[in-house]
Scaffold this active site. Structure first.
Site, mmCIF file in Angstrom:
data_model
loop_
_atom_site.group_PDB
_atom_site.id
_atom_site.type_symbol
_atom_site.label_atom_id
_atom_site.label_comp_id
_atom_site.label_asym_id
_atom_site.label_seq_id
_atom_site.Cartn_x
_atom_site.Cartn_y
_atom_site.Cartn_z
ATOM 1 N N ASP A 134 -6.191 -47.167 25.915
ATOM 2 C CA ASP A 134 -4.812 -47.319 26.413
ATOM 3 C C ASP A 134 -4.123 -45.964 26.588
ATOM 4 O O ASP A 134 -3.096 -45.867 27.252
ATOM 5 C CB ASP A 134 -3.986 -48.227 25.489
ATOM 6 C CG ASP A 134 -3.845 -47.719 24.058
ATOM 7 O OD1 ASP A 134 -4.419 -46.670 23.728
ATOM 8 O OD2 ASP A 134 -3.150 -48.391 23.268
ATOM 9 N N LYS A 162 -10.570 -39.058 29.311
ATOM 10 C CA LYS A 162 -10.884 -40.494 29.489
ATOM 11 C C LYS A 162 -10.348 -40.977 30.845
ATOM 12 O O LYS A 162 -11.008 -41.742 31.542
ATOM 13 C CB LYS A 162 -10.279 -41.337 28.354
ATOM 14 C CG LYS A 162 -10.910 -41.127 26.988
ATOM 15 C CD LYS A 162 -12.366 -41.548 26.904
ATOM 16 C CE LYS A 162 -12.579 -43.035 26.968
ATOM 17 N NZ LYS A 162 -14.011 -43.395 26.733
HETATM 18 P P1 NAD Z 1 -16.695 -42.501 17.655
HETATM 19 O O1 NAD Z 1 -16.247 -41.084 17.746
HETATM 20 O O2 NAD Z 1 -16.667 -43.205 16.356
HETATM 21 O O3 NAD Z 1 -18.192 -42.629 18.215
HETATM 22 C C1 NAD Z 1 -18.613 -41.979 19.365
HETATM 23 C C2 NAD Z 1 -20.129 -42.041 19.412
HETATM 24 O O4 NAD Z 1 -20.569 -41.377 20.609
HETATM 25 C C3 NAD Z 1 -20.812 -41.315 18.246
HETATM 26 O O5 NAD Z 1 -21.851 -42.119 17.720
HETATM 27 C C4 NAD Z 1 -21.375 -40.048 18.873
HETATM 28 O O6 NAD Z 1 -22.549 -39.587 18.240
HETATM 29 C C5 NAD Z 1 -21.648 -40.529 20.284
HETATM 30 N N1 NAD Z 1 -21.651 -39.412 21.252
HETATM 31 C C6 NAD Z 1 -20.726 -38.430 21.387
HETATM 32 N N2 NAD Z 1 -21.096 -37.580 22.370
HETATM 33 C C7 NAD Z 1 -22.269 -38.054 22.869
HETATM 34 C C8 NAD Z 1 -23.132 -37.621 23.902
HETATM 35 N N3 NAD Z 1 -22.860 -36.522 24.621
HETATM 36 N N4 NAD Z 1 -24.244 -38.343 24.169
HETATM 37 C C9 NAD Z 1 -24.532 -39.457 23.436
HETATM 38 N N5 NAD Z 1 -23.759 -39.897 22.435
HETATM 39 C C10 NAD Z 1 -22.631 -39.212 22.152
HETATM 40 O O7 NAD Z 1 -15.834 -43.270 18.754
HETATM 41 P P2 NAD Z 1 -15.198 -44.726 18.717
HETATM 42 O O8 NAD Z 1 -13.883 -44.662 18.056
HETATM 43 O O9 NAD Z 1 -16.212 -45.684 18.247
HETATM 44 O O10 NAD Z 1 -14.927 -44.935 20.276
HETATM 45 C C11 NAD Z 1 -15.948 -45.456 21.129
HETATM 46 C C12 NAD Z 1 -15.406 -45.563 22.542
HETATM 47 O O11 NAD Z 1 -14.263 -46.409 22.563
HETATM 48 C C13 NAD Z 1 -14.939 -44.233 23.128
HETATM 49 O O12 NAD Z 1 -15.269 -44.209 24.494
HETATM 50 C C14 NAD Z 1 -13.428 -44.251 22.945
HETATM 51 O O13 NAD Z 1 -12.781 -43.475 23.937
HETATM 52 C C15 NAD Z 1 -13.148 -45.726 23.125
HETATM 53 N N6 NAD Z 1 -11.957 -46.251 22.430
HETATM 54 C C16 NAD Z 1 -11.768 -46.011 21.095
HETATM 55 C C17 NAD Z 1 -10.665 -46.565 20.442
HETATM 56 C C18 NAD Z 1 -10.422 -46.362 18.957
HETATM 57 O O14 NAD Z 1 -9.392 -46.779 18.451
HETATM 58 N N7 NAD Z 1 -11.348 -45.771 18.214
HETATM 59 C C19 NAD Z 1 -9.753 -47.345 21.158
HETATM 60 C C20 NAD Z 1 -9.974 -47.554 22.531
HETATM 61 C C21 NAD Z 1 -11.084 -47.004 23.147
HETATM 62 O O1 DAU Z 2 -5.036 -45.902 21.399
HETATM 63 C C1 DAU Z 2 -6.435 -45.823 21.377
HETATM 64 C C2 DAU Z 2 -6.852 -44.521 20.730
HETATM 65 O O2 DAU Z 2 -6.555 -44.641 19.358
HETATM 66 C C3 DAU Z 2 -8.324 -44.200 20.943
HETATM 67 O O3 DAU Z 2 -8.570 -43.989 22.311
HETATM 68 C C4 DAU Z 2 -8.711 -42.938 20.159
HETATM 69 O O4 DAU Z 2 -10.111 -42.718 20.287
HETATM 70 C C5 DAU Z 2 -8.361 -43.164 18.705
HETATM 71 O O5 DAU Z 2 -8.639 -41.989 17.970
HETATM 72 C C6 DAU Z 2 -6.895 -43.538 18.540
HETATM 73 O O6 DAU Z 2 -6.026 -42.419 18.859
HETATM 74 P P1 DAU Z 2 -4.744 -42.056 17.957
HETATM 75 O O7 DAU Z 2 -4.432 -40.629 18.157
HETATM 76 O O8 DAU Z 2 -3.672 -43.054 18.145
HETATM 77 O O9 DAU Z 2 -5.398 -42.328 16.487
HETATM 78 P P2 DAU Z 2 -5.285 -41.519 15.092
HETATM 79 O O10 DAU Z 2 -5.904 -42.395 14.054
HETATM 80 O O11 DAU Z 2 -5.769 -40.124 15.228
HETATM 81 O O12 DAU Z 2 -3.714 -41.458 14.849
HETATM 82 C C7 DAU Z 2 -2.937 -42.647 14.744
HETATM 83 C C8 DAU Z 2 -1.484 -42.215 14.541
HETATM 84 O O13 DAU Z 2 -1.360 -41.588 13.252
HETATM 85 C C9 DAU Z 2 -0.994 -41.173 15.546
HETATM 86 O O14 DAU Z 2 0.362 -41.404 15.843
HETATM 87 C C10 DAU Z 2 -1.141 -39.851 14.808
HETATM 88 C C11 DAU Z 2 -0.882 -40.243 13.357
HETATM 89 N N1 DAU Z 2 -1.607 -39.417 12.352
HETATM 90 C C12 DAU Z 2 -2.948 -39.265 12.491
HETATM 91 C C13 DAU Z 2 -3.671 -38.477 11.591
HETATM 92 C C14 DAU Z 2 -5.151 -38.279 11.755
HETATM 93 C C15 DAU Z 2 -0.909 -38.847 11.291
HETATM 94 O O15 DAU Z 2 0.318 -39.009 11.148
HETATM 95 N N2 DAU Z 2 -1.621 -38.068 10.391
HETATM 96 C C16 DAU Z 2 -2.962 -37.843 10.517
HETATM 97 O O16 DAU Z 2 -3.545 -37.107 9.670
#
Ligand code: NAD
Ligand code: DAU
Length: 352
Positions: A134, A162
């Site tokens: 998002d 992204k």
């Molecule tokens: P993550 O960082 O936990 O995992 C990413 C994985 O990708 C890891 O296993 C890493 O080893 C692998 N990777 C990184 N670079 C690579 C490369 N060059 N080749 C092959 N593998 C590689 O990420 P996540 O939080 O599980 O997110 C997964 C996907 O979902 C991402 O595309 C992210 O943008 C998307 N996404 C995440 C969130 C969230 O809240 N975490 C929300 C919405 C979308």
């Molecule tokens: O919205 C989807 C995204 O959510 C994904 O695409 C990303 O991969 C994922 O990392 C996440 O992004 P955010 O930046 O929202 O997530 P994060 O957990 O890093 O932070 C959540 C909120 O908390 C944000 O407002 C920043 C705040 N934060 C984060 C950290 C790590 C703090 O206040 N202190 C911290 O130490």
């Protein structure tokens, strides 16, 4: 859909490992191949539950490596791709943007090119599913929700990378008729999330009685979805999503960071047997994330109406279960926070 041979990228990371687990267990007649470079964020311990499964195979490799992809597509004759591999942490993108462009933009294009070459313009029965976020929509004020039609307005190097990959995916669909589907999801939480992200980082710090670094005033708002619900949504979109369409996925579950942190502290303290609120004093307001997006909130009506998906978890049960998982899996936490993580942590939170 008949039997499938699916390439899942990024399957040893947080969301990817849940998607692999879900697909391997739900579809024993499919072959699931997980390609992951195992960066700091990838960990095969995440997939212990399926490592011996007959319909599952792991390959260590980089999505930027055209040769590996060519061989893999030739050998496995994939019918579909679910692409999750990415650099995913906003703070890391601020200190190292080039890595994000490399993996998220170039890696995605490289992967599509490999699929194009292998499928030789015969896209019948094929699909490339790109998992996005998002954050590509930018930041909301107090009102409003991100819809599929909201214009892109990414504001961090992560979200720009992204957004760049999303644009390339749509450009391939438009130019080559490449069979794509995209989803953009809100913040996930749940087991196996790398403890650089808010919820697992704070659980681990509460456990160790370490400061809880709240960026800025803590009034930033995120919409939280349990990772199991995201995995189920991904299954739906992969099987039933209309080619060329985008689906927003969210939890209808908005929290200001500071409110979520109070609830989290209460839950962790309770599960650790500490007095209620004992860890409140760990809250430390620190300097803000540069360019910090104020609010994200998803309108998930389309996936509900068109595909019948809604989240199963309430936040209360999801958070309770998540806290329990981290407190029961301290070996996992200690393992992933050793080594290079210490270096990252001391630099990221240097002035605190
Ligand atoms: P993550 O960082 O936990 O995992 C990413 C994985 O990708 C890891 O296993 C890493 O080893 C692998 N990777 C990184 N670079 C690579 C490369 N060059 N080749 C092959 N593998 C590689 O990420 P996540 O939080 O599980 O997110 C997964 C996907 O979902 C991402 O595309 C992210 O943008 C998307 N996404 C995440 C969130 C969230 O809240 N975490 C929300 C919405 C979308
Ligand atoms: O919205 C989807 C995204 O959510 C994904 O695409 C990303 O991969 C994922 O990392 C996440 O992004 P955010 O930046 O929202 O997530 P994060 O957990 O890093 O932070 C959540 C909120 O908390 C944000 O407002 C920043 C705040 N934060 C984060 C950290 C790590 C703090 O206040 N202190 C911290 O130490």
């Amino acid at each position: 859909m008949e039997d499938q041979r699916i390439l899942i990228t990024g399957g040893a990371g947080f969301i990817g490992s849940h998607v692999v687990e879900h697909m391997v267990k739900s579809y024993p007649n499919y072959k699931i191949v997980n390609l992951d470079a195992l960066t700091y964020a990838g960990n095969l311990e995440n997939l212990k539950s399926v490592e011996g499964a007959e319909n599952y195979h792991f390959v260590k490799g980089d999505i930027c490596d055209a040769e590996i992809l060519k061989e893999l597509f030739e050998k496995e004759k994939f019918t579909g791709v679910i692409h999750l591999a990415a650099e995913s942490h906003v703070d890391r993108s601020i200190t190292n943007p080039l890595e994000f462009i490399q993996t998220n933009v170039l890696g995605t294009v490289n992967l599509m090119q490999a699929a194009m070459n292998a499928w030789k313009d015969d896209f019948e029965g094929k699909r490339f599913y790109h998992i996005s976020t998002d954050e590509v929509y930018g930041s909301l004020g107090k009102e409003g929700l991100f819809k599929e039609s909201t214009p892109y307005d990414p504001k961090s190097p992560y979200s720009a990378s992204k957004a760049g990959s999303d644009h390339f995916v749509r450009a391939y669909a438009n130019t080559y008729g490449f069979p794509v589907v995209i989803s953009n999801c809100s913040n996930n939480y749940g087991p196996r999330q790398f403890p650089e992200k808010l919820i697992p980082l704070f659980i681990n710090n509460i456990r160790h009685m370490q400061p809880l670094p709240v960026y800025g005033d803590g009034q930033y708002i995120r919409d939280w979805l349990h990772v199991h619900d995201h995995a189920k949504a991904i299954d739906k979109v992969y099987h039933e999503g209309k080619l060329g369409e985008t689906y927003n996925i969210g939890g209808w579950n908005e929290w200001a960071n500071i409110d979520l942190i109070h609830v989290l502290i209460k839950e962790v303290d309770a599960q650790l047997g500490r007095d209620s609120g004992a860890s409140e004093s760990l809250i430390t307001f620190v300097k803000d994330r540069p360019g910090h997006d104020k609010r994200y909130a998803i309108d998930a009506q389309k996936i509900k109406d068109d595909l019948g998906w809604t989240p199963d978890y309430t936040f209360e049960e999801g958070l309770k279960e998540t806290v329990a998982w981290y407190l029961e899996n301290t070996e996992w936490l200690d393992h992933v926070t050793s080594g290079a993580y210490q270096d990252y942590y001391s630099k990221q939170y240097a002035s605190e």
